[in-house]
Design an enzyme around this catalytic site. Structure first.
Site, PDB file in Angstrom:
ATOM      1  N   ASN A 206     110.892 103.312  84.001  1.00 23.98           N
ATOM      2  CA  ASN A 206     111.469 102.358  83.129  1.00 23.98           C
ATOM      3  C   ASN A 206     112.141 101.242  84.092  1.00 23.98           C
ATOM      4  OD1 ASN A 206     114.404 103.024  83.955  1.00 23.98           O
ATOM      5  ND2 ASN A 206     114.074 104.838  83.179  1.00 23.98           N
ATOM      6  N   ALA A 270     122.765 105.422  85.452  1.00 21.65           N
ATOM      7  CA  ALA A 270     121.113 105.680  85.473  1.00 21.65           C
ATOM      8  C   ALA A 270     120.645 105.621  84.314  1.00 21.65           C
ATOM      9  CB  ALA A 270     120.927 106.997  86.071  1.00 21.65           C
ATOM     10  N   ASP A 274     114.045 110.401  79.303  1.00 21.64           N
ATOM     11  CA  ASP A 274     114.370 111.555  78.672  1.00 21.64           C
ATOM     12  C   ASP A 274     113.568 112.518  78.628  1.00 21.64           C
ATOM     13  OD1 ASP A 274     116.490 110.348  77.352  1.00 21.64           O
ATOM     14  OD2 ASP A 274     115.413 109.127  75.988  1.00 21.64           O
ATOM     15  N   PRO A 301     117.014 117.480  81.405  1.00 26.31           N
ATOM     16  CA  PRO A 301     118.437 117.885  81.121  1.00 26.31           C
ATOM     17  C   PRO A 301     119.312 116.545  80.984  1.00 26.31           C
ATOM     18  CG  PRO A 301     117.733 118.297  83.621  1.00 26.31           C
ATOM     19  CD  PRO A 301     116.520 117.801  82.688  1.00 26.31           C
ATOM     20  N   ILE A 303     122.121 114.627  81.935  1.00 23.25           N
ATOM     21  CA  ILE A 303     123.240 114.873  82.804  1.00 23.25           C
ATOM     22  C   ILE A 303     124.727 114.355  82.419  1.00 23.25           C
ATOM     23  CG2 ILE A 303     123.791 113.874  85.153  1.00 23.25           C
ATOM     24  CD1 ILE A 303     120.544 113.708  85.374  1.00 23.25           C
ATOM     25  N   PHE A 321     126.420 104.944  79.808  1.00 24.25           N
ATOM     26  CA  PHE A 321     126.015 103.619  79.273  1.00 24.25           C
ATOM     27  C   PHE A 321     125.289 103.881  78.012  1.00 24.25           C
ATOM     28  CE2 PHE A 321     126.715 100.002  82.455  1.00 24.25           C
ATOM     29  CZ  PHE A 321     127.548 100.496  83.169  1.00 24.25           C
ATOM     30  N   LYS A 335     126.498 107.713  70.367  1.00 19.77           N
ATOM     31  CA  LYS A 335     126.330 108.410  71.696  1.00 19.77           C
ATOM     32  C   LYS A 335     127.609 109.011  72.296  1.00 19.77           C
ATOM     33  CE  LYS A 335     122.272 106.545  73.116  1.00 19.77           C
ATOM     34  NZ  LYS A 335     121.502 105.362  73.705  1.00 19.77           N
ATOM     35  N   LYS A 339     127.596 112.814  72.708  1.00 20.19           N
ATOM     36  CA  LYS A 339     127.753 113.286  74.388  1.00 20.19           C
ATOM     37  C   LYS A 339     129.082 113.757  74.750  1.00 20.19           C
ATOM     38  CE  LYS A 339     123.559 110.904  75.610  1.00 20.19           C
ATOM     39  NZ  LYS A 339     122.607 110.810  76.526  1.00 20.19           N
TER      40      LYS A 339
HETATM   41  N1  CTP Z   1     121.816 110.044  80.454  1.00 21.56           N
HETATM   42  C1  CTP Z   1     121.880 111.145  81.249  1.00 21.56           C
HETATM   43  N2  CTP Z   1     120.825 111.962  81.392  1.00 21.56           N
HETATM   44  C2  CTP Z   1     119.499 111.992  80.518  1.00 21.56           C
HETATM   45  C3  CTP Z   1     119.708 110.784  79.655  1.00 21.56           C
HETATM   46  C4  CTP Z   1     120.806 109.968  79.604  1.00 21.56           C
HETATM   47  O1  CTP Z   1     122.908 111.310  82.095  1.00 21.56           O
HETATM   48  N3  CTP Z   1     118.756 112.713  80.509  1.00 21.56           N
HETATM   49  C5  CTP Z   1     123.097 109.095  80.393  1.00 21.56           C
HETATM   50  C6  CTP Z   1     122.648 107.615  80.780  1.00 21.56           C
HETATM   51  O2  CTP Z   1     123.211 107.580  82.013  1.00 21.56           O
HETATM   52  C7  CTP Z   1     123.661 107.066  79.988  1.00 21.56           C
HETATM   53  C8  CTP Z   1     123.636 107.831  78.565  1.00 21.56           C
HETATM   54  O3  CTP Z   1     123.362 109.098  79.031  1.00 21.56           O
HETATM   55  O4  CTP Z   1     124.804 106.997  80.499  1.00 21.56           O
HETATM   56  C9  CTP Z   1     122.931 107.167  77.607  1.00 21.56           C
HETATM   57  O5  CTP Z   1     121.726 107.181  77.927  1.00 21.56           O
HETATM   58  P1  CTP Z   1     120.480 106.873  76.780  1.00 21.56           P
HETATM   59  O6  CTP Z   1     119.053 106.763  77.624  1.00 21.56           O
HETATM   60  O7  CTP Z   1     120.931 105.588  76.282  1.00 21.56           O
HETATM   61  O8  CTP Z   1     120.716 107.859  76.061  1.00 21.56           O
HETATM   62  P2  CTP Z   1     119.854 108.936  75.348  1.00 21.56           P
HETATM   63  O9  CTP Z   1     120.472 110.037  74.726  1.00 21.56           O
HETATM   64  O10 CTP Z   1     118.483 109.201  76.216  1.00 21.56           O
HETATM   65  O11 CTP Z   1     119.277 108.159  73.781  1.00 21.56           O
HETATM   66  P3  CTP Z   1     118.389 107.142  73.079  1.00 21.56           P
HETATM   67  O12 CTP Z   1     117.778 108.020  72.359  1.00 21.56           O
HETATM   68  O13 CTP Z   1     118.869 106.047  72.988  1.00 21.56           O
HETATM   69  O14 CTP Z   1     117.255 107.083  74.563  1.00 21.56           O
END
Ligand code: CTP
Length: 397
Positions: A206, A270, A274, A301, A303, A321, A335, A339
């Site tokens: 990304n 980070a 996904d 996973p 995180i 974030f 979120k 989370k």
């Molecule tokens: N994050 C994480 N591990 C992942 C995915 C996301 O730690 N596998 C954390 C990112 O570092 C960020 C937050 O989760 O702080 C939100 O990330 P984002 O990609 O916006 O969230 P998603 O849950 O993937 O939601 P979306 O459907 O919008 O992609």
């Protein structure tokens, strides 16, 4: 305020060296111990005798002093002080530091130091404006060196402009402010993108540059915290004094954070992918006119979720974030709840596509009870604001 601060002052060659005598006087008045290195250039402007009388300490001048170096003086001087202040800092000493050149006691101590370093520059305006000097300053700033001044005004050479060394009172104030909070916290910052291998040459990635997360790590490091930065593939420069664990994939990031013990504050900046590729090909996938490659994805996973729901060792504060392209606040609040984290820094990347790799950011800080708007500010300012909010919140609870 840290009353027992110990400063190693380097006086390099410049007419402003006369102000360094006053600087020593007011530092001492504020209960700060001052040891001084006087460079060959500095010696032309102030005498070792006046420096020794004011500091009430021995003055160091020679790299090859048999007595001092038998005790590894150039290492000891950095280790036994809390910080190094170069005032005045000539264009020359900054150029050598930026290039990593150690040719006398001062430049050797600067290169061998593991302490915060502050430069109070003093020079002619054209020397200051020279692109080479500016490039050196950029390099130094990227490596976490601090700058106080210079100020604009009439210069000793008769010209006018930027280049006056800041007044001793201002230098003292800056040092006191940046050293009053030595925070005893373990901070985890995740930053950058993750790359999920498709085959040995291709990946799913990304646009994240890692800049915002690196700035956050720097802001906490500058406050004296114990920072671990887990960083995906990023082209950004990371100061060498930040403990950085470089990773590629989300799985690597997850394994790395599981190894970090006693996290007080977690900031997940980070952009973690996904999905990962189920079975990355060992060899480069060849193009074929008939077969399209089939890529099966499975979830990585999460995180942030793992940290927030870790019953045994949940950090005191978990911050995430949310980069969104629509319904910023609603999506970010969802979120936050989904989370189970404490704060979310949300930004609308559709309005501001240059956020990726740019220097500015526009943030809504969302907590369970509040929304705060931080309109366009630099990523460095976002980081400093976040760090001071975190400390405020920890001190309150
Ligand atoms: N994050 C994480 N591990 C992942 C995915 C996301 O730690 N596998 C954390 C990112 O570092 C960020 C937050 O989760 O702080 C939100 O990330 P984002 O990609 O916006 O969230 P998603 O849950 O993937 O939601 P979306 O459907 O919008 O992609």
């Amino acid at each position: 305020m840290n009353k027992n601060l110990k400063i190693l002052l380097i006086i390099s060659g410049g007419i402003a060296a006369y102000k360094s005598l006053e600087l020593i006087r007011i530092l001492k008045k504020n209960n700060i111990k001052v040891q001084v290195i006087l460079t060959k250039g500095g010696e032309k402007f102030v005498t070792a005798l006046s420096v020794a009388s004011l500091s009430e300490e021995k003055v160091y001048q020679d790299l090859f002093s048999l007595k001092d170096e038998s005790e590894m003086g150039h290492i000891r001087l950095s280790r036994e002080n809390d910080l190094i202040l170069v005032a005045p800092a000539s264009a020359n000493i900054m150029a050598h530091t930026a290039a990593g050149i150690a040719y006398d006691l001062a430049t050797t101590v600067l290169l061998a130091s593991n302490k915060p370093i502050y430069f109070a520059p003093s020079m002619n305006v054209e020397m200051w404006n020279n692109p080479i000097t500016q490039k050196n300053i950029k390099t130094l700033k990227e490596n976490n060196y601090n700058f106080i001044g210079p100020e604009s005004g009439s210069l000793a050479c008769g010209e006018h402009g930027n280049g006056r060394m800041s007044e001793p009172e201002k230098i003292l104030k800056y040092i006191m402010e940046t050293n009053k909070k030595k925070i005893n916290l373990n901070i985890l910052v995740t930053a950058g993108p993750t790359y999920e291998a498709i085959d040995p040459v291709r990946y799913l990635g990304n646009k994240s540059s890692g800049k915002q997360g690196i700035e956050i790590a720097k802001a906490f490091q500058n406050l004296g915290a114990n920072v671990s930065l887990v960083l995906g593939p990023s082209k950004e420069n990371v100061p060498s004094n930040i403990n950085t664990i470089n990773i590629q994939s989300a799985k690597d990031m997850f394994e790395a954070i599981k190894k970090i013990k006693n996290i007080d504050i977690a900031v997940c900046a980070a952009a973690v992918s996904d999905w990962k590729i189920d079975s990355p090909s060992k060899n480069k996938i060849k193009k074929s006119d008939t077969d399209k490659p089939k890529i099966n994805l499975s979830l990585n996973p999460d995180i942030l979720y793992y940290l927030s729901t870790n019953k045994k060792n949940r950090p005191k504060l978990v911050i995430g974030f949310a980069a969104e392209t629509e319904d910023l606040i609603k999506n970010a609040q969802e979120k936050l709840n989904k989370k189970n984290c404490d704060w979310i820094l949300a930004n609308d990347v559709s309005k501001n596509p240059e956020i990726f790799g740019g220097d500015n950011n526009s943030i809504s800080l969302i907590t369970k009870s509040n929304i705060e708007e931080w309109n366009t500010i630099t990523k460095k300012e976002v980081a400093e604001k976040l760090a001071s909010k975190v400390i405020e919140s920890i001190e309150k609870n």
